[in-house]
Design an enzyme around this catalytic site. Structure first.
Site, PDB file in Angstrom:
ATOM      1  CG  HIS A   1      -1.595   3.474   4.720  1.00 47.38           C
ATOM      2  ND1 HIS A   1      -2.671   3.129   4.903  1.00 47.38           N
ATOM      3  CD2 HIS A   1      -0.638   2.681   4.179  1.00 47.38           C
ATOM      4  CE1 HIS A   1      -2.670   1.749   4.758  1.00 47.38           C
ATOM      5  NE2 HIS A   1      -1.377   1.692   4.191  1.00 47.38           N
TER       6      HIS A   1
ATOM      7  CG  ASP B   1      -4.663   4.879   7.038  1.00 48.31           C
ATOM      8  OD1 ASP B   1      -3.616   4.873   7.579  1.00 48.31           O
ATOM      9  OD2 ASP B   1      -4.934   4.633   6.053  1.00 48.31           O
TER      10      ASP B   1
ATOM     11  CB  SER C   1      -1.026  -0.023   1.234  1.00 49.39           C
ATOM     12  OG  SER C   1      -0.234  -0.211   2.558  1.00 49.39           O
TER      13      SER C   1
END
Length: 367
Positions: free
Chosen positions: A342, A339, A43
């Protein structure tokens, strides 16, 4: 009749000239020493491939992308750009690296580079299976498919030159520990120590590098792990209550990251020195040090919050739990994390800036 044929011949030659000129221009982007950037991993470098697969681990909805142009939630796990966007821009290749699985990409989009990364993936195939995302070997298969597409457009010889003048970025490994090894007992039954599991991951990385090498890649940048114990979600789920109460980093996780990073650096040196890869360039990207410094010295970067994300409570929200109805902080530039997992675009910007020296080393070694 003859004049008409002559005119037709001239037009055909002109069209041929324009086609060749266009494909030649695509072979090397403006202001860049590199033909393209190719990205593999999780990610941290997935710009939206997970939008196109059957998984809940997506971010193609608000508030993700709040600080991206036009506030577009592209599938990047941040409020804005991610590291490979900054790297591609710094190299003069393009401003944003798109996801390979986006079927609307033009030939130029493809030629200048794409990301094959998938949020939730890891070097351990089990890690991707847990999240139903794209395994690293499958990302490699997508690159093979990509190479065939390009060859069909510009020819085999030009494609080989194009690939050899590109750069590859691999960013992966955090999920292997946070989602897999430390969270579940499956791998710990076989790999009883963190060090033995790290060797397993590095062997899989080496196989990935070999596969890319066989396809023509000669320049590799491989990032290490971040201070995993400082991820807000890890702190929240920390084994000791005091970690949650005082929002302290979980030492076990960060120690594992440092140990892995040392082994990764040794592995890359070994690869660089081996005869099989003698003409390649392999560099290590340290993301641990800059992120740790932001967390320990936030005032030096203009940050105010280091242990919570901007989205929701900042303690547990990520992906689908950070959604359109979730409250967000008014100014993400004050936060290290977007978040609970991340970093924000601003934090990624500082991380990427710290990598400029190793990125420059690629340019110095260009033929």
């Amino acid at each position: 009749m003859s004049s008409s044929l002559d005119l037709l011949l001239v037009l055909l030659l002109l069209l041929l000239f324009l086609f060749v000129a266009q494909t030649q221009a695509l072979l090397k982007p403006k202001n860049s020493n590199f033909s393209a950037i190719y990205v593999f991993g999780d990610s941290t470098v997935d710009p939206g491939n997970n939008n196109h697969i059957d998984t809940i681990f997506r971010s193609n909805f608000p508030p993700y992308g709040r600080d991206f142009p036009n506030q577009l939630p592209t599938g990047r796990f941040s409020d804005g750009r991610i590291p490979t966007d900054f790297i591609a821009s710094y190299l003069g290749i393009k401003d944003y690296v798109p996801p390979y699985l986006d079927k609307s990409l033009s030939l130029e989009d493809l030629m200048t580079g794409v990301s094959f990364a998938s949020a939730g993936s890891g070097y351990d195939p089990l890690t991707a299976t847990l999240s139903n995302v794209i395994q690293m070997p499958t990302q490699l298969e997508y690159f093979k498919e990509y190479k065939t597409k390009i060859a069909n457009s510009i020819g085999t010889n030009r494609t080989e030159d194009h690939i050899q003048n590109s750069i590859v970025v691999i960013s992966c490994g955090t999920n292997d520990f946070v989602v897999n090894y430390f969270a579940l007992p499956i791998r710990r039954q076989k790999y009883t120590t963190s060090a033995s599991y790290q060797q397993f991951l590095l062997q899989n990385l080496r196989e990935m590098i070999q596969g890319l090498w066989d396809l023509g890649i000669r320049r590799f940048a491989v990032t290490g792990l971040p201070p995993m114990g400082c991820l807000p979600e890890v702190i929240t789920a920390g084994y000791e209550f005091l970690h949650f109460l005082h929002r302290d980093c979980v030492a076990t996780y960060s120690l594992a990251a440092r140990e892995y990073n040392k082994q990764l650096q040794d592995e890359l040196v070994d690869i660089q020195n081996s005869m099989a890869f003698h003409s390649g360039i392999f560099v290590y990207g340290d993301i641990y040090t800059p992120l740790a410094d932001m967390i320990q010295n936030p005032q030096n970067y203009g940050f105010e919050e280091t242990s919570r994300g901007c989205c929701g409570s900042g303690l547990i929200e990520a992906s689908f739990t950070c959604g359109p109805n979730t409250l967000v902080c008014p100014d993400a530039t004050k936060y290290v994390f977007w978040d609970a997992v991340h970093p924000t675009e601003r934090a990624y910007y500082f991380v990427t800036n710290s990598l400029h020296r190793i990125i420059d080393s690629f340019v110095k070694h260009l033929p």
